[in-house]
Design an enzyme around this catalytic site. Structure first.
Site, short mmCIF file in Angstrom:
data_model
loop_
_atom_site.label_atom_id
_atom_site.label_comp_id
_atom_site.label_asym_id
_atom_site.label_seq_id
_atom_site.Cartn_x
_atom_site.Cartn_y
_atom_site.Cartn_z
N ALA A 108 0.81 -1.22 0.00
CA ALA A 108 0.00 0.00 0.00
C ALA A 108 0.85 1.27 0.00
O ALA A 108 0.42 2.30 -0.51
CB ALA A 108 -0.94 0.00 1.19
N THR A 109 2.04 1.21 0.56
CA THR A 109 2.91 2.40 0.54
C THR A 109 3.19 2.78 -0.92
O THR A 109 3.06 3.95 -1.31
CB THR A 109 4.23 2.13 1.30
N ASN A 111 -5.77 3.64 10.38
CA ASN A 111 -4.95 2.52 10.87
C ASN A 111 -4.65 2.61 12.35
O ASN A 111 -4.35 1.61 12.97
CB ASN A 111 -3.63 2.44 10.08
N GLN A 131 -6.75 -0.70 5.56
CA GLN A 131 -7.35 -1.30 6.77
C GLN A 131 -8.83 -1.64 6.58
O GLN A 131 -9.47 -2.13 7.51
CB GLN A 131 -7.19 -0.36 7.97
N SER A 153 -3.29 -3.80 0.56
CA SER A 153 -2.09 -4.58 0.85
C SER A 153 -2.51 -5.96 1.34
O SER A 153 -3.55 -6.10 1.99
CB SER A 153 -1.34 -3.83 1.95
N HIS A 207 -0.73 -8.06 3.47
CA HIS A 207 -0.29 -8.56 4.78
C HIS A 207 -1.19 -8.17 5.94
O HIS A 207 -0.98 -8.61 7.07
CB HIS A 207 1.18 -8.17 5.06
N THR A 222 9.60 -7.86 -12.76
CA THR A 222 9.08 -9.24 -12.81
C THR A 222 8.09 -9.46 -11.68
O THR A 222 8.35 -9.08 -10.53
CB THR A 222 10.26 -10.23 -12.68
N CYS A 281 3.19 1.16 11.92
CA CYS A 281 3.44 0.95 10.50
C CYS A 281 4.68 1.73 10.10
O CYS A 281 5.19 1.59 9.01
CB CYS A 281 2.26 1.45 9.66
C1 PLP Z 1 -3.75 2.68 6.28
C2 PLP Z 1 -2.44 2.15 5.84
N1 PLP Z 1 -1.91 2.61 4.69
C3 PLP Z 1 -0.75 2.15 4.23
C4 PLP Z 1 -0.02 1.19 4.92
C5 PLP Z 1 1.27 0.69 4.35
O1 PLP Z 1 1.06 -0.58 3.82
P1 PLP Z 1 2.28 -1.49 3.34
O2 PLP Z 1 2.85 -2.06 4.58
O3 PLP Z 1 1.63 -2.53 2.48
O4 PLP Z 1 3.22 -0.66 2.57
C6 PLP Z 1 -0.53 0.70 6.14
C7 PLP Z 1 0.17 -0.27 6.99
O5 PLP Z 1 1.32 -0.36 7.13
C8 PLP Z 1 -1.77 1.19 6.60
O6 PLP Z 1 -2.32 0.74 7.72
#
Ligand code: PLP
Length: 385
Positions: free
Chosen positions: A75-76, A159, A187, A207, A209, A248, A334
């Protein structure tokens, strides 16, 4: 699944990979190791079929079409891509046009910092204040719109405090004003029912995980119709993902995210109710056991698995050594573990001396009532120490 070494209450930070997901991924590290871009042999075809299936599984969870899903490293990346990919596209189309984006003060750092970087590129960004629950106020939003507003980006479920934003209303306003709407749904994905097509969302980050899939894989939903959303790539190279995101493909992780999404879809209703009841049980027990405890965020419009609580007078830093058996988080967890005051808690008006006295407690697929009863005793013991 037994999670050893104590009681894990940090499912908002990350989740263990579901054994079903792990099992599905395994062959793609071994016999099905092919590169989906290898069009000349069956190793490649098998890998390509697997990524196509995963794309369909993810799309089906969120009410999208498979071709609207692009895989990213999480998600980042998706959040950064939505912002900088749009800036790049809009500037390419009309270099002279001024750009105005709207977001809020309680976003994840991957939006906060990307928006700050966008400002340095000459984009005017408004960080809207939120109400005391952490929600965007519709009237405030309407007033912030300018003739050159091109993007609104708001987190779906916060989050840290779990509060749910009024996404349908925000999307409607964006549409009425012909403004692109991006949501960071990291989330919310797999936890809340959603249909991005009906809601009118243009771009959405997620995301794997956080939903019992592997780390380092996620995606960006890009609307293909009404309107067709165009953004430029952030990563250039071999032209994978229709040229939108080169590199890839991480086939085992993509397979894992697909299966994780399917599991979420099949269990969403049941898990929502189960976790909601457990979470409410947890909160009632905590309230009864610990006088003065404060719940941060919305009492009801919040993710079913999240509690964010303050214990005025008891710094979480001091509590943590007494909470060795509990996996909890002091902030968003996070980030990089920096101890600076949470911008989310400050953003909803929590007093600066209470902010450091806060814990996030988040439950998940394997949390039991018995674990929560023990957690209450441990928390109570740490406070009365
Ligand atoms: C709301 C939110 N956005 C973005 C992220 C970032 O996600 P990622 O760890 O997949 O980069 C997180 C968690 O880390 C999150 O809770």
């Amino acid at each position: 699944m037994h999670i050893d070494k104590g009681i894990y209450l940090d499912y908002n930070a990350t989740t263990p990979v579901d054994p079903v997901v792990f099992h599905a991924m395994e062959p793609y590290f071994k016999e099905h190791f092919g590169n989906p871009a290898s069009a000349a042999h069956h190793w490649g075809w098998i890998a390509e079929n697997a990524t196509n299936k995963a794309r369909t599984q993810v799309a089906s969870l969120i009410g999208a079409k498979p071709n609207e899903i692009t895989f990213t490293a999480g998600a980042t990346e998706s959040n950064n891509w939505a912002i900088f990919g749009l800036i790049s596209k809009l500037r390419e189309e009309n270099p002279q046009e001024p750009l105005h984006f709207i977001t809020s003060t309680v976003e994840h750092s991957s939006i906060m910092k990307a928006m700050a970087a966008a400002e340095k590129l000459g984009v005017e960004v408004d960080f809207l204040p939120v109400n005391s629950y952490g929600q965007v106020e519709i009237e405030t939003l309407k007033k912030a719109i300018k003739p050159h507003t091109k993007l609104m980006s708001f987190i779906w479920v916060n989050n840290e405090i779990g509060t749910i934003n009024p996404i349908a209303e925000i999307a409607k306003i964006a549409k009425e004003n012909q403004i692109y709407f991006h949501t960071d749904a990291t989330q919310a994905f797999g936890k809340l029912p959603m249909n991005v097509t009906d809601l009118g969302i243009d771009l959405m980050s997620f995301s794997a995980h956080k939903v019992y899939g592997p780390k380092g894989i996620g995606g960006l939903y890009i609307r293909s119709k009404d309107p067709k959303v165009l953004i430029n790539p952030l990563i250039y190279g071999g032209g994978q993902e229709k040229g939108l995101r080169s590199g890839t493909l991480n086939v085992p992780a993509i397979v894992g995210m697909g299966v994780a999404a399917e599991l979420c879809k099949n269990t969403l209703e049941h898990e929502y109710e189960r976790q909601l009841q457990l979470r409410n049980f947890f909160w009632e027990k905590l309230k009864a056991a610990i006088p003065g405890i404060i719940l941060n965020g919305h009492p009801t419009e919040r993710a079913p698995n999240n509690l964010n609580v303050s214990f005025p007078g008891h710094k979480s830093e001091q509590l943590l050594p007494r909470l060795q058996k509990l996996g909890v988080s002091t902030g968003s967890a996070c980030g990089t573990g920096s101890m600076s005051l949470s911008h989310v808690l400050l953003g909803i008006g929590v007093a600066p001396d209470v902010v450091p006295c806060t814990l996030r407690l988040s439950i998940g697929r394997w949390t039991t009532q018995e674990e929560l009863e023990r957690a209450v005793e441990i928390l109570k013991g740490s406070i009365s120490h």
